[in-house]
Motif scaffolding. Structure first.
Motif, mmCIF file in Angstrom:
data_model
loop_
_atom_site.group_PDB
_atom_site.id
_atom_site.type_symbol
_atom_site.label_atom_id
_atom_site.label_comp_id
_atom_site.label_asym_id
_atom_site.label_seq_id
_atom_site.Cartn_x
_atom_site.Cartn_y
_atom_site.Cartn_z
ATOM 1 N N SER A 160 0.822 -1.216 0.000
ATOM 2 C CA SER A 160 0.000 0.000 0.000
ATOM 3 C C SER A 160 0.852 1.261 0.000
ATOM 4 O O SER A 160 1.969 1.289 0.543
ATOM 5 C CB SER A 160 -0.924 0.024 1.228
ATOM 6 O OG SER A 160 -2.015 -0.839 1.066
ATOM 7 N N ASP A 218 0.101 4.489 -7.667
ATOM 8 C CA ASP A 218 0.082 3.332 -6.765
ATOM 9 C C ASP A 218 -0.600 3.643 -5.427
ATOM 10 O O ASP A 218 -0.753 2.748 -4.582
ATOM 11 C CB ASP A 218 1.497 2.819 -6.516
ATOM 12 C CG ASP A 218 2.446 3.906 -5.996
ATOM 13 O OD1 ASP A 218 2.107 5.105 -6.122
ATOM 14 O OD2 ASP A 218 3.526 3.553 -5.483
ATOM 15 N N ASP A 220 -3.249 3.766 -2.812
ATOM 16 C CA ASP A 220 -4.512 3.041 -2.634
ATOM 17 C C ASP A 220 -5.191 3.364 -1.304
ATOM 18 O O ASP A 220 -6.244 2.810 -0.993
ATOM 19 C CB ASP A 220 -4.291 1.536 -2.758
ATOM 20 C CG ASP A 220 -3.365 0.979 -1.677
ATOM 21 O OD1 ASP A 220 -2.537 1.747 -1.149
ATOM 22 O OD2 ASP A 220 -3.462 -0.219 -1.372
ATOM 23 N N LEU A 242 -12.931 5.766 -8.823
ATOM 24 C CA LEU A 242 -12.059 4.971 -7.955
ATOM 25 C C LEU A 242 -12.656 4.722 -6.568
ATOM 26 O O LEU A 242 -11.973 4.192 -5.689
ATOM 27 C CB LEU A 242 -10.697 5.671 -7.818
ATOM 28 C CG LEU A 242 -9.890 5.793 -9.121
ATOM 29 C CD1 LEU A 242 -8.664 6.672 -8.918
ATOM 30 C CD2 LEU A 242 -9.485 4.412 -9.621
ATOM 31 N N GLY A 244 -14.205 2.965 -3.648
ATOM 32 C CA GLY A 244 -14.174 1.545 -3.311
ATOM 33 C C GLY A 244 -12.864 0.884 -3.660
ATOM 34 O O GLY A 244 -12.473 -0.104 -3.030
ATOM 35 N N LYS A 245 -12.176 1.417 -4.669
ATOM 36 C CA LYS A 245 -10.859 0.886 -5.040
ATOM 37 C C LYS A 245 -9.765 1.528 -4.186
ATOM 38 O O LYS A 245 -8.738 0.910 -3.916
ATOM 39 C CB LYS A 245 -10.589 1.123 -6.525
ATOM 40 C CG LYS A 245 -11.586 0.420 -7.444
ATOM 41 C CD LYS A 245 -11.335 0.773 -8.902
ATOM 42 C CE LYS A 245 -12.381 0.117 -9.799
ATOM 43 N NZ LYS A 245 -12.206 0.494 -11.221
ATOM 44 N N ILE A 246 -9.993 2.780 -3.835
ATOM 45 C CA ILE A 246 -9.088 3.486 -2.922
ATOM 46 C C ILE A 246 -9.765 3.568 -1.567
ATOM 47 O O ILE A 246 -10.917 3.998 -1.454
ATOM 48 C CB ILE A 246 -8.755 4.894 -3.444
ATOM 49 C CG1 ILE A 246 -7.872 4.796 -4.686
ATOM 50 C CG2 ILE A 246 -8.080 5.738 -2.366
ATOM 51 C CD1 ILE A 246 -7.514 6.143 -5.294
ATOM 52 N N SER A 247 -9.086 3.131 -0.536
ATOM 53 C CA SER A 247 -9.623 3.205 0.828
ATOM 54 C C SER A 247 -9.444 4.622 1.355
ATOM 55 O O SER A 247 -8.330 5.147 1.351
ATOM 56 C CB SER A 247 -8.907 2.205 1.739
ATOM 57 O OG SER A 247 -9.158 0.884 1.313
ATOM 58 N N ARG A 267 -14.002 4.449 4.335
ATOM 59 C CA ARG A 267 -13.924 3.255 5.176
ATOM 60 C C ARG A 267 -14.192 3.607 6.632
ATOM 61 O O ARG A 267 -14.661 2.786 7.414
ATOM 62 C CB ARG A 267 -12.528 2.613 5.041
ATOM 63 C CG ARG A 267 -12.236 1.985 3.702
ATOM 64 C CD ARG A 267 -12.965 0.675 3.519
ATOM 65 N NE ARG A 267 -12.561 -0.350 4.476
ATOM 66 C CZ ARG A 267 -11.545 -1.201 4.269
ATOM 67 N NH1 ARG A 267 -10.823 -1.130 3.149
ATOM 68 N NH2 ARG A 267 -11.241 -2.124 5.170
#
Length: 325
Positions: A160, A218, A220, A242, A244-247, A267
């Motif tokens: 991450s 990169d 995330d 993005l 849901g793909k990126i917290s 989150r």
């Protein structure tokens, strides 16, 4: 003079004396000066944080029957304008000034001038680099940042990369939250790819997030350190498809942020209690002015909210403070 006349004269004198004393004390009560407090905020806008904080301060002023006014620059980072407002407030000679300083360092000389002019000073939300105020009422921002960091640590993958979108550089809240975040991350601090400052502006946070995505594809995990930075950056993530793909881990609890948490864009988020903070700021000043001993530090509280715990009663009370209490 007969005894009866002497007794009557004495009685009349006593009645007259009692009347004069009663009038004197009554006049003193009538002329007792109403306490006056000026609240100098970082800004006055339509963000939920500042709206709730000022609402809390106003409610306390009404309950304690204080002469109360609020002023602020247009933007949080405008310490020059805030210093001008402090200068004007000093000339009005209030009993106390409640101040949310725009800068950790640049506000200090004017804060010292407040005290030098015999005006009681109470800090709200943010600190300065010297201890001249009688009390600091705020979120424990290092603790709040640590809550973020510990939560982020739990959701990290081995590869991450983290981006931090903060608010106003050199403000105590931004510095302390970032410090707490790094403490919570521990050795995973090395995963931070970038830290940027949006000056508490939604559009700037949006643009900075787009820039981060372009320069650090990169990344995330994103952490926002206040409402403006979190909401602005999250809008960019949504627009880029993005979510849901990126917290994303936010800060503060505007209605838009709550919807983002419910919708899975966030989150989690660390929330403050700005209404309570504002109320305590004025209440503490009133107590001190009335001769009560007050602590030099009051933590108005913070808590980590996730989709799993947001519907607990105690968290609902934090998310939706009831102003009538």
């Amino acid at each position: 003079m007969s005894n009866k006349k002497r007794i009557l004269s004495a009685a009349l004198l006593l009645i007259a004396a009692a009347f004069l004393l009663s009038y004197a004390f009554g006049r003193e009560d009538r002329e007792k000066k109403q306490l006056s407090i000026i609240f100098i905020s970082k800004t006055i806008d339509d963000s939920d944080f500042w709206t709730q904080l000022i609402d809390g301060a106003r409610m306390a002023a009404e309950e304690y029957e204080v002469k109360f006014s609020v002023c602020a620059p247009e933007t949080e980072d405008d310490y020059v304008r805030q210093n001008e407002l402090i200068e004007q407030a000093i000339l009005e000679k209030p009993d106390a000034i409640v101040l949310t300083p725009s800068s950790f360092t640049e506000t200090t000389p004017m804060a010292e001038k407040i005290v030098e002019n015999g005006i009681r000073l109470f800090l709200l939300d943010s600190e300065i680099d010297t201890k001249v105020a009688e009390c600091m009422i705020s979120t424990d921002n290092i603790k709040a940042g640590r809550l973020q960091g510990e939560f982020v640590k739990e959701i990290l993958r081995p590869d991450s990369r983290i981006a931090v979108v903060a608010h106003v550089k050199n403000s105590s809240t931004a510095m302390e939250r970032e410090q707490g975040l790094r403490e919570g991350l521990g050795s995973d601090t090395e995963k931070i790819a970038d830290v940027v400052f949006c000056d508490s502006n939604y559009d700037k946070a949006y643009q900075l997030m787009l820039q981060i995505l372009a320069e650090h594809p990169d990344v995330d995990v994103v952490v926002g350190l206040n409402e403006y930075s979190a909401v602005g950056a999250a809008r960019a993530i949504v627009d880029k498809g993005l979510a849901g793909k990126i917290s994303f881990v936010g800060f503060d609890s505007s209605l838009e942020e709550i919807k983002m948490l419910e919708g899975g864009i966030f989150r989690g988020m660390v929330i403050q209690n700005p209404f309570k903070m504002g109320y305590l700021g004025v209440e503490t000043a009133v107590k001190a002015l009335n001769g009560e001993k007050v602590p030099d530090q009051i933590d108005s509280g913070s808590v980590l909210i996730t989709r799993e715990n947001m519907y607990l009663d105690e968290n609902q009370e934090m998310l939706f403070p009831f102003k009538g209490e």
